[in-house]
Design a protein around this motif. Structure first.
Motif, PDB file in Angstrom:
ATOM      1  N   GLU A 134       9.206  -2.330  -0.262  1.00  0.00           N
ATOM      2  CA  GLU A 134       9.051  -3.578   0.477  1.00  0.00           C
ATOM      3  C   GLU A 134       7.589  -3.943   0.677  1.00  0.00           C
ATOM      4  O   GLU A 134       6.697  -3.113   0.537  1.00  0.00           O
ATOM      5  CB  GLU A 134       9.751  -3.448   1.828  1.00  0.00           C
ATOM      6  N   SER A 135       7.382  -5.179   1.048  1.00  0.00           N
ATOM      7  CA  SER A 135       6.052  -5.688   1.332  1.00  0.00           C
ATOM      8  C   SER A 135       5.330  -4.778   2.324  1.00  0.00           C
ATOM      9  O   SER A 135       5.897  -4.385   3.336  1.00  0.00           O
ATOM     10  CB  SER A 135       6.205  -7.092   1.914  1.00  0.00           C
ATOM     11  N   GLU A 146       2.873  -6.788  -9.795  1.00  0.00           N
ATOM     12  CA  GLU A 146       3.702  -7.991  -9.660  1.00  0.00           C
ATOM     13  C   GLU A 146       3.347  -9.045 -10.719  1.00  0.00           C
ATOM     14  O   GLU A 146       3.119 -10.209 -10.377  1.00  0.00           O
ATOM     15  CB  GLU A 146       3.549  -8.614  -8.262  1.00  0.00           C
ATOM     16  N   SER A 206       5.816 -12.105 -10.578  1.00  0.00           N
ATOM     17  CA  SER A 206       6.406 -12.562  -9.321  1.00  0.00           C
ATOM     18  C   SER A 206       6.120 -14.023  -9.010  1.00  0.00           C
ATOM     19  O   SER A 206       6.860 -14.662  -8.291  1.00  0.00           O
ATOM     20  CB  SER A 206       5.922 -11.704  -8.159  1.00  0.00           C
ATOM     21  N   VAL A 229       8.508   0.436  -6.805  1.00  0.00           N
ATOM     22  CA  VAL A 229       9.189  -0.579  -6.007  1.00  0.00           C
ATOM     23  C   VAL A 229       9.084  -0.244  -4.534  1.00  0.00           C
ATOM     24  O   VAL A 229       8.805   0.890  -4.162  1.00  0.00           O
ATOM     25  CB  VAL A 229      10.686  -0.710  -6.390  1.00  0.00           C
ATOM     26  N   SER A 256       6.615  -3.958  -8.841  1.00  0.00           N
ATOM     27  CA  SER A 256       7.372  -5.180  -8.613  1.00  0.00           C
ATOM     28  C   SER A 256       8.294  -4.969  -7.437  1.00  0.00           C
ATOM     29  O   SER A 256       8.701  -3.854  -7.139  1.00  0.00           O
ATOM     30  CB  SER A 256       8.192  -5.528  -9.843  1.00  0.00           C
ATOM     31  N   HIS A 257       8.620  -6.062  -6.735  1.00  0.00           N
ATOM     32  CA  HIS A 257       9.646  -5.907  -5.719  1.00  0.00           C
ATOM     33  C   HIS A 257      10.994  -6.328  -6.282  1.00  0.00           C
ATOM     34  O   HIS A 257      11.998  -6.257  -5.611  1.00  0.00           O
ATOM     35  CB  HIS A 257       9.293  -6.705  -4.462  1.00  0.00           C
ATOM     36  N   LYS A 287       2.078  -0.515  -2.320  1.00  0.00           N
ATOM     37  CA  LYS A 287       2.100  -0.593  -3.784  1.00  0.00           C
ATOM     38  C   LYS A 287       0.756  -1.049  -4.343  1.00  0.00           C
ATOM     39  O   LYS A 287       0.210  -0.426  -5.255  1.00  0.00           O
ATOM     40  CB  LYS A 287       3.200  -1.569  -4.255  1.00  0.00           C
ATOM     41  N   ASP A 292      11.468  -9.755   1.664  1.00  0.00           N
ATOM     42  CA  ASP A 292      11.910  -8.580   0.916  1.00  0.00           C
ATOM     43  C   ASP A 292      13.396  -8.654   0.641  1.00  0.00           C
ATOM     44  O   ASP A 292      14.144  -9.267   1.401  1.00  0.00           O
ATOM     45  CB  ASP A 292      11.627  -7.330   1.744  1.00  0.00           C
TER      46      ASP A 292
END
Ligand SMILES: Nc1ncnc2c1ncn2[C@@H]1O[C@H](COP(=O)(O)OP(=O)(O)OP(=O)(O)O)[C@@H](O)[C@H]1O
Ligand SMILES: Nc1ncnc2c1ncn2[C@@H]1O[C@H](COP(=O)(O)OP(=O)(O)OP(=O)(O)O)[C@@H](O)[C@H]1O
Ligand code: SF4
Ligand code: SF4
Ligand SMILES: [Mg+2]
Ligand SMILES: [Mg+2]
Lengths: 316, 325
Positions: A49-50, A177, A180, A47, A209-210, A54, B182
């Motif tokens: 943030e963008s 993801e 998502s 996990v 995945s976020h 990842k 986010d």
């Protein structure tokens, strides 16, 4: 004990990006000295943030990207020297956008057959049989196999991507993801399918995945990435019950469970956004960290590991 | 509480798609009304109908479309233009579609105020800077001089919110304002909206497919399915005692930390959302509904399960005993 399904050592990947026509290229360290291993049959959730790296990590592990430094071992073998076809039999991807990852001009059954055909030595009859089996496994009918991607829903397309990943009977699936882009009701169908396949086929997943609730549901262990580094890794129960890194705590605090009356929590991160092309000195999280101390801005914390995982923070 | 926005029996047809099929909803002053539902169920089209921004070729009918007590359903484009960005503002699903890449943030923000109010430039710039600070942007002066592509997604969304607030709107429609962000940024933006609402008494119509967001920010929730509002209730009631089979199903699909054990299956709704053509009759959910019966192909009654809790379904309120979710 058998070799871990995935092992990465000192993995690093640098991109050179040019921001303007005349600007000199800058370096983006997308994955920065990352090491971990994933035992066979388990699920490592990743996990963060963008832009934290990842997908870069996923592509390095799949052998789709060359590392700038470090090694990837899959099933005990170095990915570096491995033959492409042998690699495809071991490890397969499932990506986020089921539409972009399927060739719109091919029928579903031909898309699913591609990895078998690429092996070069599978007989036509075997290909048909194994494609049929893979479609069955993911709950698609033979009739759906004759359609084109545009004639399927998003969830059905993701089933196609999973069937294609399974057709070579790999040991490991890297899911970047995978739900998502899907609606919640379809997401639940796909998560249930992935969990069932793992149990039945003894698969190992790297699951990116976020969505932390999704990761908690499927992963046995979780790695939290921040600007290219794994800042905390631990068994799933422990990570969610007792997060140790301030960034992990902020991430967990941000999860909005469907419980009315709780309001929206203050995650306490301020509005500074992380910039992968401009990683802060000291602890890379310090400009946003609500509990930073003086040395955080000058001295990078070292990872401290114990049997149950790892954390990288001066205060942990 | 007084109604700020009243939409009654909204119907929108776009070519061979019945995008909205008789949706009604009310947003009160100072209230957040969440519109929730899966992709393609008609959330954005409902919002765009209110704003008078439907795509070319779309046909809209309503029995009432009232804003602040005034019927705006028959307003022409000139009249709508005067309302939009002034008394009612919208934050769009994709920020880049409503920010012009060729102009700086500052010139786009001030333009709104100059157009609607004729505010002098210097004053408009002050107002823009003030609002950027208010949405939590630390260096407003710097941001005013930047172009949209120079901002991160989170900053762009804040700019969009600030821009929507330039003229002190009474109604804010926010279409998936945090979906692309986010989770940490999402939480910040939602807190920001809640704070603004408290301070300014805004009525907010918030569109989302995220039930977590709904639970945390909504006063009232309307669940859409295939172009219809199938259930509408105060937030606590919707989560505690969902009535519509679709709502009940949806609530079991969401993984909630600590609720469903790892490797135990989540609830799920088999099948997919149908594409509904004009002339469709009966319940749009019936090919996925475990409770479907013969009556479901006919006219579906709208029933009141409790005060302010409406359900579009043939089943009696409280069916199946205690709520399944
Ligand atoms: N091919 C590339 N060329 C240049 N930079 C890249 C490339 N691929 C990734 N990057 C950069 O590397 C960093 C990490 O990107 P990556 O896609 O791995 O992030 P991510 O965690 O998957 O993000 P997201 O959640 O948005 O998918 C980002 O700054 C990204 O811009
Ligand atoms: N410009 C358009 N032209 C034709 N059909 C459209 C257009 N915009 C939307 N539709 C159709 O109208 C229906 C409702 O779409 P809408 O955009 O309102 O869905 P939504 O609930 O906002 O979905 P999402 O969660 O994906 O944003 C869909 O069937 C969609 O395909
Ligand atoms: S090292 Fe310092 S800045 Fe980094 S996470 Fe720990 S306390 Fe925060
Ligand atoms: S009207 Fe019938 S098909 Fe529709 S939700 Fe109710 S019981 Fe199910
Ligand atoms: Mg990614
Ligand atoms: Mg929409």
């Amino acid at each position: 004990m058998s070799a871990p399904a995935i092992e990465v050592r000192g993995l690093r990947r640098v991109f050179r990006v040019r921001q303007g026509l005349f600007a000199s290229p800058r370096e983006v360290v997308a994955v920065d000295d990352v090491s971990f291993s994933v035992p066979a049959g388990s699920v490592l959730g990743v996990v963060g943030e963008s832009g934290c790296g990842k997908s870069t990590l996923a592509r390095l592990i799949l052998g789709l990207l060359e590392p700038s430094a470090g090694d990837v071992l899959v099933d005990g073998q170095r990915l570096g020297g491995m033959d492409r076809r042998a690699r495809a039999r071991l490890i397969q991807p499932v990506f986020q956008d089921p539409f972009a990852s399927l060739n719109p001009k091919r029928r579903i059954r031909d898309i699913v057959a591609m990895p078998l055909i690429a092996q070069g030595d599978v007989a036509r009859a075997d290909i048909d049989r194994r494609v049929g089996e893979a479609l069955d496994r993911v709950g698609l009918s033979r009739e759906q196999g004759t359609r084109f991607p545009a004639q399927l829903s998003g969830g059905q397309r993701q089933r196609v991507a999973i069937a294609r990943a399974l057709v070579l009977r790999p040991r490991i699936v890297v899911c970047d993801e995978p739900t998502s882009a899907l609606d919640v009701s379809v997401q639940a169908q796909i998560l249930n399918l992935l969990a069932e396949l793992r149990r039945d086929l003894g698969l190992t997943y790297l699951f990116i995945s976020h969505n932390l609730a999704v990761v908690e549901h499927i992963a046995s262990e979780v790695a939290v990435m921040y600007l290219g580094r794994i800042v905390e890794r631990s068994e799933s129960e422990r990570l969610f019950a007792a997060p140790r890194h301030p960034y992990t705590r902020a991430l967990l605090a941000s999860v909005l469970t469907p419980e009315p009356g709780l309001g929206v929590p203050d995650v306490g991160l301020g509005d500074t956004m992380p910039d992968p092309a401009n990683i802060p000195p000291g602890c890379r999280f310090h400009p946003r960290c609500p509990v930073a101390i003086a040395k955080c801005s000058t001295e990078a914390p070292r990872p401290t590991a114990d049997a149950a995982g790892l954390v990288e923070c001066h205060l942990a | 509480m007084s109604a700020l926005l009243e939409v009654a029996d909204l119907r929108v047809t776009i070519g061979s798609t019945a995008a909205v099929r008789g949706a009604s909803l009310t947003v009160n002053k100072g209230e957040t009304h969440c519109l929730v539902g899966e992709s393609g169920c008609g959330k954005s089209i409902t919002a765009l109908s209110v704003m008078g921004l439907l795509p070319r070729g779309a046909v809209r009918e309503t029995t009432a479309l009232r804003f602040a007590g005034e019927e705006i359903g028959r307003y022409g484009e000139r009249q709508m233009e005067r309302l939009r960005g002034d008394r009612m503002a919208m934050i769009f699903q994709e920020p880049m579609t409503s920010l012009n890449p060729a102009y700086t943030v500052g010139s786009q923000m001030t333009e709104v105020l100059r157009r609607h109010r004729g505010t002098p430039r210097a004053q408009a710039v002050d107002r823009a800077a003030e609002l950027l600070a208010r949405v939590g942007i630390t260096a407003p002066g710097l941001r005013l001089g930047q172009y949209p592509h120079q901002l991160s997604g989170g900053l762009r969304q804040r700019v969009m919110i600030a821009m929507a607030l330039m003229c002190d709107p009474e109604l804010l429609i926010a279409d998936e304002p945090t979906t692309a962000l986010d989770v940490t940024v999402q939480a910040q933006i939602l807190r920001l909206l809640a704070g603004l609402q408290k301070d300014l008494g805004l009525g907010i119509l918030l569109i989302t497919h995220d039930l977590g967001v709904v639970a945390r920010v909504a006063d009232r929730v309307s669940v859409m399915y295939a172009g219809e509002v199938v259930e509408s209730a105060p937030t606590a009631a919707l989560f505690a005692a969902p009535e519509h089979p679709y709502t009940r199903g949806l609530l079991t699909c969401v993984p909630v930390p600590g609720k469903v054990k790892r490797d135990e299956p989540l609830g799920s709704i088999p099948g997919v959302v149908p594409r509904i053509q004009p002339g469709f009759a009966g319940c749009g959910f019936r090919d996925r509904c475990a409770q479907a019966n013969a009556a479901c192909a006919g006219t579906i009654p709208r029933r009141e399960a409790a005060a302010g809790h409406e359900v579009l379904c043939t089943l009696p309120p409280g069916w199946g005993g205690a709520a399944a979710a």
